[in-house]
Design a protein around this motif. Sequence first.
Motif, PDB file in Angstrom:
ATOM      1  N   GLN A 495       0.835  -1.194   0.000  1.00  0.00           N
ATOM      2  CA  GLN A 495       0.000   0.000   0.000  1.00  0.00           C
ATOM      3  C   GLN A 495       0.873   1.248   0.000  1.00  0.00           C
ATOM      4  O   GLN A 495       1.950   1.270   0.600  1.00  0.00           O
ATOM      5  N   PRO A 496       0.419   2.306  -0.694  1.00  0.00           N
ATOM      6  CA  PRO A 496       1.213   3.553  -0.669  1.00  0.00           C
ATOM      7  C   PRO A 496       1.247   4.140   0.732  1.00  0.00           C
ATOM      8  O   PRO A 496       0.301   3.995   1.519  1.00  0.00           O
ATOM      9  N   GLN A 497       2.336   4.790   1.073  1.00  0.00           N
ATOM     10  CA  GLN A 497       2.497   5.360   2.404  1.00  0.00           C
ATOM     11  C   GLN A 497       1.555   6.550   2.601  1.00  0.00           C
ATOM     12  O   GLN A 497       1.261   7.301   1.664  1.00  0.00           O
ATOM     13  N   ASP A 498       1.090   6.689   3.836  1.00  0.00           N
ATOM     14  CA  ASP A 498       0.189   7.792   4.161  1.00  0.00           C
ATOM     15  C   ASP A 498       0.958   9.096   4.247  1.00  0.00           C
ATOM     16  O   ASP A 498       2.177   9.122   4.491  1.00  0.00           O
ATOM     17  N   GLU A 499       0.194  10.180   4.050  1.00  0.00           N
ATOM     18  CA  GLU A 499       0.777  11.510   4.221  1.00  0.00           C
ATOM     19  C   GLU A 499       1.058  11.756   5.709  1.00  0.00           C
ATOM     20  O   GLU A 499       0.426  11.153   6.580  1.00  0.00           O
ATOM     21  N   PHE A 500       2.000  12.652   5.988  1.00  0.00           N
ATOM     22  CA  PHE A 500       2.320  12.976   7.380  1.00  0.00           C
ATOM     23  C   PHE A 500       1.135  13.716   7.998  1.00  0.00           C
ATOM     24  O   PHE A 500       0.530  14.589   7.378  1.00  0.00           O
ATOM     25  N   HIS A 501       0.807  13.341   9.226  1.00  0.00           N
ATOM     26  CA  HIS A 501      -0.349  13.959   9.890  1.00  0.00           C
ATOM     27  C   HIS A 501      -0.065  15.429  10.163  1.00  0.00           C
ATOM     28  O   HIS A 501       1.010  15.799  10.654  1.00  0.00           O
ATOM     29  N   GLU A 502      -1.082  16.252   9.881  1.00  0.00           N
ATOM     30  CA  GLU A 502      -0.937  17.695  10.116  1.00  0.00           C
ATOM     31  C   GLU A 502      -1.143  18.005  11.589  1.00  0.00           C
ATOM     32  O   GLU A 502      -1.953  17.380  12.262  1.00  0.00           O
ATOM     33  N   GLY A 503      -0.396  19.006  12.069  1.00  0.00           N
ATOM     34  CA  GLY A 503      -0.484  19.428  13.455  1.00  0.00           C
ATOM     35  C   GLY A 503       0.191  20.764  13.646  1.00  0.00           C
ATOM     36  O   GLY A 503       0.833  21.312  12.722  1.00  0.00           O
ATOM     37  N   PRO A 504       0.089  21.330  14.829  1.00  0.00           N
ATOM     38  CA  PRO A 504       0.698  22.662  15.043  1.00  0.00           C
ATOM     39  C   PRO A 504       2.216  22.640  14.923  1.00  0.00           C
ATOM     40  O   PRO A 504       2.815  23.653  14.576  1.00  0.00           O
ATOM     41  N   GLU A 505       2.835  21.480  15.196  1.00  0.00           N
ATOM     42  CA  GLU A 505       4.301  21.446  15.126  1.00  0.00           C
ATOM     43  C   GLU A 505       4.821  21.349  13.704  1.00  0.00           C
ATOM     44  O   GLU A 505       6.008  21.577  13.476  1.00  0.00           O
ATOM     45  N   VAL A 506       3.962  21.005  12.734  1.00  0.00           N
ATOM     46  CA  VAL A 506       4.408  20.893  11.349  1.00  0.00           C
ATOM     47  C   VAL A 506       3.676  21.870  10.429  1.00  0.00           C
ATOM     48  O   VAL A 506       4.040  21.996   9.268  1.00  0.00           O
ATOM     49  N   THR A 507       2.639  22.549  10.946  1.00  0.00           N
ATOM     50  CA  THR A 507       1.878  23.482  10.130  1.00  0.00           C
ATOM     51  C   THR A 507       2.657  24.771   9.967  1.00  0.00           C
ATOM     52  O   THR A 507       3.165  25.351  10.943  1.00  0.00           O
TER      53      THR A 507
END
Length: 544
Positions: A495-507
Amino acid sequence: MSNSDGEANSSEQCSGSNSSSPKLLADHSFLNSKEDQEFINAKAFLLTANAKTGLNIYDHLCDVITRILEERKADAIDMLEDISRETKKFRFEPQPDTILKEPEPSPEMRLAKLETKLFTKGVEEFDEHEDDVETALPNLMETAFYFEQAGVGLSKEEFIKVWMSLKMLVDSTPLQNVRFWGKILGIEKNYYIAEAEFREGAEEEEEEERPEPEEDNRDTHLTDDFDDEGLPPKDDPPKPDYKPPPVVPKEDKGTGTNKKTYFVINSPGMSWVALPSVTPAQIVAARLVKKYFTGRLDAPVNTYPPFPGNEANYLRAQIARISAATHISPMGFYQFDEEEEDEMEGEARDSYIENMDFEGIPTRDMADTVTQWVHHVQYILTQGRCKWWNPSQKSEEDVEDEEEDEDREEPDEPQPEDGPPLLTPLSEDVKIGDTPPWSSKISSNIVPQYAVAVIRSNLWPGAYAFAKQKKFENVYIGWGHKYSPKNYNPPPMPQPQDEFHEGPEVTEMEDPTPEQEASLKAAMQSKVEEDLEEAEEEEEEEDE
């Protein structure tokens, strides 16, 4: 007068002949020169060569006359045409055509030329004691006789050709012993396989591929303080802590999956080719794929998951799997060495010796049950080796890295894997669903006193073994595929890898305005001053 007159007449005739001699001589010389010229012209015509064949009539007639004079047959006149035809046929030389190619020999002719050297004995003196000399060549025709009773094996003609090919292998290679392993069928060509062991110190080591050193393309006039544009170097990106799992090393020659050396040919009469050693990665990958052989050792193996090697490596991996699962012998024929028993306490046995006191098992008992048969080849573990290798073994580089990163969590210690030991009875083999792994029978119920016990593998169709008194042998003739109760389905793609989860530390956020920065700085400064005042008040209270 008459006499005088007669003398006078004769004298006149003589004088007349003398007087006319210059003219006659002139005429005679003219005739001779003309005949000579005609003779020269005729000979030149006979010597004229044909533009296509390069032959001429003069040489042909000389050859015909020479042969007639040599043979001196009474009916030579009747055989003149036949002699002329045979002479022309003997002198004929075909000219290569620049447009049409010469016809290639038929497959039968090529096969006959290839197999001719199998039955050609070299010029050597006969030794009366030749039968007493130990040889690595087995008596394959005796083995073929027993397999023929079981309805298994090759035809007699094919067995004889393989036997002669094994003789060529023994004569050209320093082998201690050799046996006919079997035949694996292919789409284009088949593989005849020989299992052998080299004499001590005679085996050639394989050349391992060494990684090429990386080239340093940096210029010598540049220092580490500046880059190509004369600017200070940028900070290197953070290095990931992930390390790929260690590569499982292959077993040494003479041990485990590489205990034997295997040679293959496509047809009897060809030169034997030694297969390379097998690696654990190739065995693990061969368990996940199923592919028909083409008959070409250099053919690529295009499968998913990808196989690390070509068809020669895939063939060697399948041979190791088949040998480990189907090579069996009567119980008691082999035994462990008592001298090595004390030295190998707690370790799995990897060798055995022949039991000289073995008297054989009745054929009926060997055919009625599989408990009288044992495996005499080591079991291949999930790791792809016969002897388990600890992947958590740390090298010197790993120890240095751990000293630098002491806070890194260490993985759990893997548990060692054990397989069935050597000389395990077949009754302990796992069933294939509802199908037993082995089927046994007797070759003939009509004359059981001359019959042999036959057993075949249901896990690897094509694997057979026979036993009669102290004789037994294994052979495999098939496609090299393992039986599966279900239809083979290739493993799905990952399966293709999921996108990185969005959050305040990466937004990503907008940059603050100068007013916001000034207010933030003032607030931070006031907080620092308040902390200092509170600290001073606490010190004064402690002093009081």
